[in-house]
Design an enzyme around this catalytic site. Structure first.
Site, PDB file in Angstrom:
ATOM      1  N   HIS A 109       0.836  -1.198   0.000  1.00 37.93           N
ATOM      2  CA  HIS A 109       0.000   0.000   0.000  1.00 37.93           C
ATOM      3  C   HIS A 109       0.874   1.252   0.000  1.00 37.93           C
ATOM      4  O   HIS A 109       1.992   1.249   0.491  1.00 37.93           O
ATOM      5  CB  HIS A 109      -0.908   0.009   1.221  1.00 37.93           C
ATOM      6  CG  HIS A 109      -1.938  -1.064   1.198  1.00 37.93           C
ATOM      7  ND1 HIS A 109      -3.036  -1.054   2.013  1.00 37.93           N
ATOM      8  CD2 HIS A 109      -2.059  -2.191   0.438  1.00 37.93           C
ATOM      9  CE1 HIS A 109      -3.777  -2.115   1.776  1.00 37.93           C
ATOM     10  NE2 HIS A 109      -3.205  -2.815   0.830  1.00 37.93           N
ATOM     11  N   GLU A 118       0.699   3.918   1.759  1.00 36.11           N
ATOM     12  CA  GLU A 118       1.075   4.357   3.106  1.00 36.11           C
ATOM     13  C   GLU A 118       2.340   3.636   3.585  1.00 36.11           C
ATOM     14  O   GLU A 118       3.215   4.242   4.207  1.00 36.11           O
ATOM     15  CB  GLU A 118      -0.058   4.081   4.104  1.00 36.11           C
ATOM     16  CG  GLU A 118      -1.343   4.808   3.799  1.00 36.11           C
ATOM     17  CD  GLU A 118      -2.307   3.997   2.934  1.00 36.11           C
ATOM     18  OE1 GLU A 118      -3.523   4.235   3.048  1.00 36.11           O
ATOM     19  OE2 GLU A 118      -1.867   3.131   2.155  1.00 36.11           O
ATOM     20  N   CYS A 142      -6.500   1.641   5.137  1.00 35.45           N
ATOM     21  CA  CYS A 142      -7.205   0.436   5.595  1.00 35.45           C
ATOM     22  C   CYS A 142      -6.846   0.197   7.064  1.00 35.45           C
ATOM     23  O   CYS A 142      -5.958   0.851   7.615  1.00 35.45           O
ATOM     24  CB  CYS A 142      -6.824  -0.764   4.731  1.00 35.45           C
ATOM     25  SG  CYS A 142      -5.123  -1.344   4.960  1.00 35.45           S
ATOM     26  N   CYS A 192      -3.084  -0.718   7.608  1.00 29.52           N
ATOM     27  CA  CYS A 192      -2.201   0.444   7.473  1.00 29.52           C
ATOM     28  C   CYS A 192      -2.358   1.390   8.657  1.00 29.52           C
ATOM     29  O   CYS A 192      -1.376   1.957   9.127  1.00 29.52           O
ATOM     30  CB  CYS A 192      -2.473   1.178   6.159  1.00 29.52           C
ATOM     31  SG  CYS A 192      -1.818   0.332   4.709  1.00 29.52           S
TER      32      CYS A 192
END
Length: 168
Positions: free
Chosen positions: A45, A47, A75, A78
């Protein structure tokens, strides 16, 4: 970033497959702002790619303010890693502004957003001025002007985010 990528991925009613994270970091009392962007690269991801950036880790004791403009809110997984990152760096403040909510019916994602807010992270839905700012600051738009028509989506996503952050 390319104008087409921004228009496609930051559309608050779209469903982009790639997440972009546009960021600004202001270190200490410096007036200089460091700007850049990253994107998700399956399976990682955006992040996590940001949090793994060496330059972020090189200055753990210097206070800094970080602003993220994201395609989606983080999410739940994360969110946990972001909180861990911030716990290790008490001098860091984080402001997250997202185009839309990532799977808002998933209770892990809702819980992750609440934990971020409880830890002092500012979380909001991008407003029209954020879109203008990102367009002017991060996008290679070749002088092209854009008229945003997202007011209804922004209002809806903002209301939904507030109901997640303040469920009672």
């Amino acid at each position: 970033m390319e104008a087409e990528d921004f228009l496609e991925t930051f559309n608050p009613s779209g469903e982009p497959e790639v997440t972009y994270l546009l960021y600004e970091i202001q270190w200490g009392n410096s007036r200089r702002v460091w700007r850049n962007w990253c994107r998700s690269i399956h399976p990682e991801h955006a992040e996590m790619i940001f949090l793994e950036n060496e330059e972020i880790h090189d200055r753990p004791h210097i206070p800094c303010n970080i602003t993220w403009f994201l395609t989606w809110t983080p999410c739940g997984a994360c969110a946990h890693d972001i909180i861990e990152f911030l716990d290790e760096r008490p001098n860091v403040t984080l402001d997250i502004r997202a185009s839309q909510l990532y799977r808002p019916h998933d209770r892990r994602n809702r819980r992750g957003l609440r934990y971020l807010a409880e830890e002092g992270v500012q979380i909001s839905i991008m407003d029209l001025s954020d879109y203008d700012y990102c367009w002017d600051t991060f996008v290679d738009h070749q002088g092209e002007m854009v008229q945003w028509d997202f007011s209804d989506e922004i209002w809806f996503n903002s209301q939904r985010l507030q109901s997640i952050l303040n469920p009672f």
